[in-house]
Design a protein around this motif. Structure first.
Motif, short mmCIF file in Angstrom:
data_model
loop_
_atom_site.label_atom_id
_atom_site.label_comp_id
_atom_site.label_asym_id
_atom_site.label_seq_id
_atom_site.Cartn_x
_atom_site.Cartn_y
_atom_site.Cartn_z
N ALA A 100 -5.19 10.34 3.36
CA ALA A 100 -5.70 9.00 3.68
C ALA A 100 -5.51 8.72 5.17
O ALA A 100 -4.53 9.15 5.78
CB ALA A 100 -4.98 7.95 2.85
N PRO A 101 -6.43 7.99 5.79
CA PRO A 101 -6.29 7.69 7.21
C PRO A 101 -5.14 6.74 7.48
O PRO A 101 -4.77 5.92 6.62
CB PRO A 101 -7.63 7.03 7.56
CG PRO A 101 -8.10 6.42 6.26
CD PRO A 101 -7.64 7.38 5.19
N ASP A 102 -4.57 6.85 8.67
CA ASP A 102 -3.56 5.90 9.11
C ASP A 102 -4.29 4.77 9.82
O ASP A 102 -4.62 4.87 11.01
CB ASP A 102 -2.57 6.59 10.06
CG ASP A 102 -1.42 5.67 10.48
OD1 ASP A 102 -1.42 4.49 10.07
OD2 ASP A 102 -0.55 6.14 11.23
N LEU A 103 -4.54 3.70 9.11
CA LEU A 103 -5.33 2.60 9.66
C LEU A 103 -4.52 1.66 10.54
O LEU A 103 -5.09 0.80 11.22
CB LEU A 103 -5.96 1.79 8.51
CG LEU A 103 -6.93 2.55 7.62
CD1 LEU A 103 -7.42 1.66 6.48
CD2 LEU A 103 -8.12 3.08 8.41
N ALA B 112 -10.26 7.54 16.02
CA ALA B 112 -9.80 7.31 14.65
C ALA B 112 -10.09 5.87 14.21
O ALA B 112 -9.93 4.93 14.99
CB ALA B 112 -8.31 7.61 14.52
N ILE B 113 -10.49 5.73 12.96
CA ILE B 113 -10.73 4.40 12.38
C ILE B 113 -9.39 3.68 12.22
O ILE B 113 -8.39 4.27 11.82
CB ILE B 113 -11.41 4.54 11.01
CG1 ILE B 113 -12.84 5.09 11.18
CG2 ILE B 113 -11.45 3.22 10.26
CD1 ILE B 113 -13.49 5.49 9.87
N TRP C 169 -1.35 -3.22 2.51
CA TRP C 169 -1.92 -2.06 1.79
C TRP C 169 -1.74 -0.81 2.64
O TRP C 169 -1.48 0.28 2.11
CB TRP C 169 -3.41 -2.24 1.50
CG TRP C 169 -3.85 -3.50 0.85
CD1 TRP C 169 -4.91 -4.29 1.25
CD2 TRP C 169 -3.32 -4.14 -0.32
NE1 TRP C 169 -5.05 -5.38 0.42
CE2 TRP C 169 -4.09 -5.31 -0.56
CE3 TRP C 169 -2.27 -3.84 -1.19
CZ2 TRP C 169 -3.84 -6.18 -1.62
CZ3 TRP C 169 -2.01 -4.71 -2.24
CH2 TRP C 169 -2.78 -5.85 -2.46
N GLU C 170 -1.87 -0.94 3.95
CA GLU C 170 -1.84 0.21 4.86
C GLU C 170 -0.43 0.76 5.10
O GLU C 170 -0.28 1.89 5.56
CB GLU C 170 -2.46 -0.19 6.20
CG GLU C 170 -3.96 -0.48 6.10
CD GLU C 170 -4.48 -1.39 7.20
OE1 GLU C 170 -5.67 -1.74 7.15
OE2 GLU C 170 -3.71 -1.73 8.12
N THR C 171 0.59 -0.04 4.82
CA THR C 171 1.96 0.36 5.17
C THR C 171 2.87 0.37 3.94
O THR C 171 3.27 1.43 3.46
CB THR C 171 2.53 -0.59 6.25
OG1 THR C 171 2.41 -1.95 5.81
CG2 THR C 171 1.78 -0.43 7.56
#
Length: 355
Positions: A164-167, A231-232, A152-154
Motif C-alpha cells: 500500500a502507498p504511504d500517503l 508519489a501520491i 486511516w493512513e497511519t
C-alpha cells in the motif's frame, strides 16, 4: 442557512462559533466538527478495532468520498472498516441505507440524526457525512473529515494491504498539513464559499481566490506528476475530490451565483492530472453514479447544485473524456518543494495534531 457540520472544538475557540454559517460581510464560514476524536492509543484516543467502527457517508459528498478513496488505495478491507451509504436527506436528516448487519439493522434506526442525539442529547445540529459509528455502543465516534483520512493512513496501518502507498510520509507531514489547509480553504470549501455566500461581493471574492488557486496548482503540476513529486499523498486525494465533481456538481452553482466559470479541462495540467488519478482507482462505480457520470438504477443521472449543465458533454461522453489516457508517466523526478505554503521555514512554526 445551516449547510454543514455543527462542530465542537477540543478547546474553546478564539472567537464564538454559531450555527449561522455566514460572516457579517456575507461570507460563508464553515463550522467546526462536533465529534473530533482521533484513532490512536494515547489519552482520549480510540484504539482501532476491526469491524467495530462503521463509516457512514454519501458518495456524492466530497468529505466522505475522500475517506472512500483512501481506504481503497490502502487496501483496508471492508470487514475492518465497514462502509455504509447515506442516501437521501430531508428535514429529518440523512437516511441510512439498510444493509445486513449494518447500523440501521443492528441499532434499529434509519436516520443519522438519531445517532447524534443518542451520543449527545445536547447536540443541536444535524448528522453529517461522513460519520464513524461505534456499532457496539451506537454512538458517533467522529465526524471530523479533516483528520479521518490521516488516521486511516497511519493508525490503521496494520490493516493496510501489502505494498500500500504511504500517503502521509513522515518527512512531508508538516508540508502536507499546510497544503491540505490551503486546499480546504481555497478549493474544497472554496466552491461552497461562492455558492453559499449571502453577498455578491463575498461570492465574487471567493470565486477569484478559487480560480487563482486552480491556476497556481495547474502550474505546480506542469513539472510534477503529483503534488509532492513522484508519489501520491493525502493531498492528491483532497484535490481530486473537488476536481472530480466540479464540472457537473459545483460549476452549475457557481455560474448561477457569479456568472461564467471555467471547466477543469480549461486547466490542461490539472485535467491531465485528474485523469491520471481517475485511472488509478480514485473512483469506483458507486461514486461514478453520484458524480453524475453513470445512471442510477432508475436510469436517471444525478446532478449537483442547481444550475444548467447544457454546455457540458453528455454524461456518457464526459465519462469517455475522463477515461482518455493522461500521458503523465514521463513526469518523473518532480521536486516535492514548491513556493508555498510552508516556504521560508514557516512550516516549522506549525505543530498540528498527530495521530
Amino acid at each position: 442557512m445551516t449547510t454543514t457540520d455543527n462542530e465542537r472544538p477540543d478547546s474553546p475557540p478564539a472567537f464564538p462559533e454559531t450555527s449561522v454559517e455566514q460572516t457579517p460581510d456575507g461570507g460563508f464560514r464553515r463550522q467546526r466538527n462536533y465529534f473530533p476524536a482521533r484513532f490512536g492509543w494515547g489519552d482520549g484516543q480510540i484504539p482501532p478495532e476491526p469491524g467495530r467502527y462503521h463509516l457512514l457517508g454519501c458518495p456524492g459528498c466530497g468529505w466522505a468520498r475522500r475517506q472512500r478513496i483512501v481506504l481503497r488505495l490502502l487496501g483496508i478491507p471492508d470487514d475492518a472498516v465497514p462502509q455504509e451509504i447515506l442516501d437521501g436527506r430531508d428535514q429529518d436528516g440523512w437516511v441510512i441505507d439498510r444493509v445486513p448487519g449494518g447500523v440501521a439493522e443492528r441499532l434499529g434506526v434509519d436516520r443519522l440524526n438519531a445517532l447524534y442525539r443518542a451520543t449527545d442529547p445536547a447536540y443541536q445540529g444535524r448528522g453529517t457525512s461522513p460519520s464513524v459509528i461505534d456499532i457496539e455502543t451506537g454512538r458517533v465516534v467522529s465526524n471530523n473529515y479533516h483528520t479521518l483520512s490521516l488516521d486511516w493512513e497511519t493508525v490503521w496501518s496494520p490493516w493496510h494491504a501489502d505494498g500500500a502507498p504511504d500517503l502521509y510520509p513522515v518527512a512531508l507531514r508538516q508540508e502536507i498539513d499546510l497544503l491540505n489547509q490551503q486546499l480546504f480553504d481555497d478549493i474544497n470549501n472554496g466552491t461552497y464559499k461562492v455558492i453559499f455566500a449571502t453577498s455578491q461581493g463575498a461570492a465574487q471574492a471567493a470565486k477569484n481566490v478559487f480560480l487563482a488557486r486552480l491556476a497556481d496548482l495547474d502550474f505546480r503540476l506542469a513539472s510534477r506528476r503529483y503534488l509532492f513529486g513522484d508519489a501520491i499523498t493525502d493531498s492528491d486525494v483532497r484535490l481530486f475530490q473537488t476536481l472530480s465533481s466540479f464540472d457537473r456538481g459545483y460549476r452549475p452553482g457557481l455560474i448561477a451565483k457569479v456568472g461564467a466559470a471555467p471547466r477543469v479541462v480549461d486547466f490542461p495540467n490539472l485535467w491531465a492530472y485528474a485523469r491520471d488519478l481517475f485511472a488509478q482507482g480514485f473512483t469506483d462505480e458507486v461514486e461514478l453514479r453520484y458524480l453524475g457520470l453513470l445512471p442510477d438504477a432508475s436510469g436517471e443521472y444525478r446532478s449537483g447544485f442547481q444550475g444548467s449543465t447544457d454546455d457540458l458533454p453528455t454524461p456518457a461522453e464526459h465519462l469517455e473524456l475522463w477515461r482518455e489516457p493522461a500521458g503523465r508517466e514521463a513526469l518523473v523526478g518532480g521536486a516535492p518543494q514548491y513556493s508555498g505554503p510552508g516556504s521560508g521555514g514557516s512550516y516549522e512554526l506549525w505543530r498540528f495534531a498527530r495521530p
